[in-house]
Design an enzyme around this catalytic site. Structure first.
Site, PDB file in Angstrom:
ATOM      1  N   LYS A  85       0.784  -0.894   0.013  1.00 53.00           N
ATOM      2  CA  LYS A  85      -0.116   0.581   0.184  1.00 53.00           C
ATOM      3  C   LYS A  85       0.974   1.472   0.303  1.00 53.00           C
ATOM      4  CE  LYS A  85      -0.354   1.152   4.067  1.00 53.00           C
ATOM      5  NZ  LYS A  85      -1.216   2.064   4.969  1.00 53.00           N
ATOM      6  N   SER A 125      -9.999   2.078  -1.804  1.00 49.80           N
ATOM      7  CA  SER A 125      -9.533   3.907  -1.154  1.00 49.80           C
ATOM      8  C   SER A 125      -9.789   4.595  -1.963  1.00 49.80           C
ATOM      9  CB  SER A 125      -7.493   3.513  -1.754  1.00 49.80           C
ATOM     10  OG  SER A 125      -7.131   5.105  -1.150  1.00 49.80           O
ATOM     11  N   THR A 127      -8.985   6.926  -2.881  1.00 48.71           N
ATOM     12  CA  THR A 127      -7.537   7.503  -3.935  1.00 48.71           C
ATOM     13  C   THR A 127      -8.309   7.217  -5.870  1.00 48.71           C
ATOM     14  OG1 THR A 127      -5.769   6.488  -2.992  1.00 48.71           O
ATOM     15  CG2 THR A 127      -5.186   6.531  -5.341  1.00 48.71           C
ATOM     16  N   TYR A 150      -0.584   1.939  -7.116  1.00 45.83           N
ATOM     17  CA  TYR A 150      -1.076   1.550  -6.224  1.00 45.83           C
ATOM     18  C   TYR A 150      -2.303   2.147  -6.207  1.00 45.83           C
ATOM     19  CZ  TYR A 150      -3.228   2.369  -1.483  1.00 45.83           C
ATOM     20  OH  TYR A 150      -4.212   2.285  -0.762  1.00 45.83           O
ATOM     21  N   LYS A 154      -5.939  -0.692  -7.184  1.00 45.64           N
ATOM     22  CA  LYS A 154      -7.567  -0.741  -6.095  1.00 45.64           C
ATOM     23  C   LYS A 154      -8.747  -0.718  -6.990  1.00 45.64           C
ATOM     24  CE  LYS A 154      -5.932  -1.153  -2.281  1.00 45.64           C
ATOM     25  NZ  LYS A 154      -6.125  -2.072  -1.234  1.00 45.64           N
ATOM     26  N   PHE A 179     -10.605   6.704   3.463  1.00 43.21           N
ATOM     27  CA  PHE A 179     -10.287   7.858   3.558  1.00 43.21           C
ATOM     28  C   PHE A 179      -9.364   7.717   3.829  1.00 43.21           C
ATOM     29  CE2 PHE A 179     -13.153  10.446   0.672  1.00 43.21           C
ATOM     30  CZ  PHE A 179     -13.808   9.538  -0.050  1.00 43.21           C
ATOM     31  N   ARG A 232      -7.196  16.656   4.144  1.00 41.24           N
ATOM     32  CA  ARG A 232      -8.209  15.390   3.978  1.00 41.24           C
ATOM     33  C   ARG A 232      -8.780  14.743   4.934  1.00 41.24           C
ATOM     34  NH1 ARG A 232      -5.349  15.868   0.128  1.00 41.24           N
ATOM     35  NH2 ARG A 232      -3.519  14.732  -1.183  1.00 41.24           N
ATOM     36  N   GLY A 298       2.001  14.176  -7.366  1.00 38.70           N
ATOM     37  CA  GLY A 298       0.731  13.101  -7.135  1.00 38.70           C
ATOM     38  C   GLY A 298      -0.103  13.858  -5.897  1.00 38.70           C
TER      39      GLY A 298
HETATM   40  C1  WQD Z   1      -1.899  13.353   4.015  1.00 40.04           C
HETATM   41  C2  WQD Z   1      -1.399  14.627   3.480  1.00 40.04           C
HETATM   42  C3  WQD Z   1       0.583  15.239   2.494  1.00 40.04           C
HETATM   43  C4  WQD Z   1       3.103  13.545   5.268  1.00 40.04           C
HETATM   44  C5  WQD Z   1      -2.359   8.346   0.718  1.00 40.04           C
HETATM   45  C6  WQD Z   1      -2.449   7.016   0.276  1.00 40.04           C
HETATM   46  C7  WQD Z   1      -4.153   6.783   0.328  1.00 40.04           C
HETATM   47  C8  WQD Z   1      -3.958   5.480   1.609  1.00 40.04           C
HETATM   48  C9  WQD Z   1      -3.704   7.099   2.531  1.00 40.04           C
HETATM   49  C10 WQD Z   1      -3.436   3.499   1.353  1.00 40.04           C
HETATM   50  C11 WQD Z   1      -1.276  14.762   2.202  1.00 40.04           C
HETATM   51  C12 WQD Z   1       1.086  15.436   4.106  1.00 40.04           C
HETATM   52  C13 WQD Z   1       2.327  14.088   4.216  1.00 40.04           C
HETATM   53  C14 WQD Z   1       4.004  14.500   5.282  1.00 40.04           C
HETATM   54  C15 WQD Z   1       3.217  16.204   5.313  1.00 40.04           C
HETATM   55  N1  WQD Z   1      -3.433   5.212   1.586  1.00 40.04           N
HETATM   56  N2  WQD Z   1       2.437  15.329   4.241  1.00 40.04           N
HETATM   57  N3  WQD Z   1       4.183  15.093   5.785  1.00 40.04           N
HETATM   58  O1  WQD Z   1      -1.348  10.924   0.625  1.00 40.04           O
HETATM   59  O2  WQD Z   1      -4.126  11.540   1.688  1.00 40.04           O
HETATM   60  O3  WQD Z   1      -2.812   8.794   0.889  1.00 40.04           O
HETATM   61  O4  WQD Z   1      -2.243   7.432   2.073  1.00 40.04           O
HETATM   62  O5  WQD Z   1      -4.685   3.167   1.627  1.00 40.04           O
HETATM   63  O6  WQD Z   1      -4.553   5.303  -0.303  1.00 40.04           O
HETATM   64  O7  WQD Z   1      -2.827   7.881  -1.507  1.00 40.04           O
HETATM   65  O8  WQD Z   1      -2.238  10.371   3.040  1.00 40.04           O
HETATM   66  O9  WQD Z   1      -0.599  11.144   4.976  1.00 40.04           O
HETATM   67  O10 WQD Z   1       0.288  10.551   2.643  1.00 40.04           O
HETATM   68  O11 WQD Z   1      -0.385  12.949   3.219  1.00 40.04           O
HETATM   69  O12 WQD Z   1       2.818  17.717   4.863  1.00 40.04           O
HETATM   70  O13 WQD Z   1       5.571  13.924   5.963  1.00 40.04           O
HETATM   71  O14 WQD Z   1      -0.265  15.134   4.549  1.00 40.04           O
HETATM   72  O15 WQD Z   1       0.983  16.149   1.623  1.00 40.04           O
HETATM   73  O16 WQD Z   1      -1.865  16.441   1.848  1.00 40.04           O
HETATM   74  P1  WQD Z   1      -2.444  10.349   1.609  1.00 40.04           P
HETATM   75  P2  WQD Z   1      -0.637  10.988   3.627  1.00 40.04           P
END
Ligand code: WQD
Length: 338
Positions: A85, A125, A127, A150, A154, A179, A232, A298
């Protein structure tokens, strides 16, 4: 009734196992331990007093999957978490993701197709929506071209289940589009165990709070949102786990209106990265060391769920607030680092 939880030693799988046991189900876990440890079983027992049956098994090995189902003919439901994941890793190693996330799904569905009646819950997801045009996001929002292998697994997974259910009336399936899961069981006996540097926001925050990480990088401060950071929908993992049990019981009790259904599972509230940081500071009483840096490639600007269908049709609603979820994440971090 015996329920198979694949990936049941993982973050969401272990919390779902606890909620299944709380409802009196017998749980059997398959996990290949590629991203988890057997110690998680002790955490589950500490909470429920019941040790799930565990079999270390790689679902990529077709003959092992066939043998497993021959030995466990009395499984009435499957909740399928086992998958790779990490979004970034999937871009570097697409074939590993297609083999592990798609191949294993096909083998599972082949086994369920042999039964005359089975219930299948799929871990999907948000996603799949990419950057949706309208907030909050409903289940009828268009699925957009995946931004990573990934995310593609899904989308493909949902299509494989949909096509299988069309010709296999014996399989009743629900895809849950998560989410952003966060937090840990309030007992702090189980929680998120990211291996290495966490990719996700909340574990990086709590690891910075505990001093394991120097500083949180906030990826982008120039998005078109209230404070310039991404939005989010952060959902407590226990609320998410409970949604799996409600979805499974919908199928076991024959309440589903068709044999393939999709539900968004979120809180319905969007939070910016800075709001999540403020939540941590409120619940921990600590100032978080962070710096706003460039955007992460991304990333989408905003994603939060329209939860009407889950609330009205599934009969489930998230109960925890962001602060309650963050509190559980912080307690877990402190416990793990003891
Ligand atoms: C959340 C926000 C980052 C880390 C992903 C996958 C999703 C699911 C959950 C598996 C974003 C910001 C993050 C950091 C930051 N995965 N961020 N600094 O990308 O919404 O979702 O993980 O099931 O499918 O796409 O989650 O927690 O990585 O990021 O600023 O060190 O936090 O830019 O805006 P995301 P995330």
């Amino acid at each position: 009734m015996k329920i198979l939880v694949t990936g049941g030693l993982g973050f969401i799988g272990s919390h779902t196992t606890v909620e299944l046991q709380n409802k009196g189900y017998e749980v059997i876990i398959i996990d290949d331990l590629s991203n988890s440890t057997e110690k998680v079983l002790d955490g589950i027992v500490a909470i429920t007093g019941k040790r799930p049956t565990f079999e270390k098994l790689d679902l990529k090995e077709k003959s092992k999957v066939e043998d497993f189902f021959k030995r466990h003919q009395d499984i009435v439901g499957v909740i399928h978490f086992a998958a790779s994941k990490a979004v970034g890793e999937s871009v570097e190693k697409p074939l590993l993701y297609y083999e592990n996330n798609i191949g294993t799904l096909v083998y599972l569905l082949k086994e369920l197709s042999q039964k005359n009646n089975s219930s299948f819950i799929f871990s999907s997801s948000c996603t799949v929506y990419g950057q949706a045009d309208k907030m909050p996001i409903t289940e009828s929002a268009p699925v957009k071209a995946a931004e990573s292998p990934y995310g593609n697994t899904k989308q493909m997974g949902e299509e494989i289940i949909r096509d299988t259910c069309k010709v296999t009336p014996g399989i009743n399936a629900i895809a849950l589009r998560y989410f952003n899961p966060m937090g840990a069981h309030p007992s702090a006996e189980i929680g998120e165990l990211p291996i290495g540097v966490p990719q996700n926001l909340v574990p990086f925050i709590t690891q910075t709070g505990i001093g394991l990480r120097e500083q949180l990088s906030v990826f982008g401060g120039d998005y078109p949102t209230t404070d310039g950071t991404c939005i989010r929908d952060y959902i407590h993992v226990v609320d998410l786990a409970k949604a799996h049990v409600v979805a499974l019981e919908r199928l076991l009790n024959g309440k589903n209106s068709e044999n393939y259904e999709v539900f968004n599972v979120g809180t319905g509230t969007g939070s910016t990265v800075l709001e999540v940081i403020k939540s941590f500071e409120r619940v921990s009483g600590k100032k978080l060391n962070y710096k706003i840096v460039d955007r992460r490639p991304g990333d989408i600007t905003s994603a939060y769920a329209d939860t009407t269908k889950a609330n009205k049709v599934l009969g489930w609603k998230a109960e925890s607030t962001l602060d309650e979820a963050m509190k559980s994440a912080w307690l877990w971090e402190q416990k793990v680092r003891k």
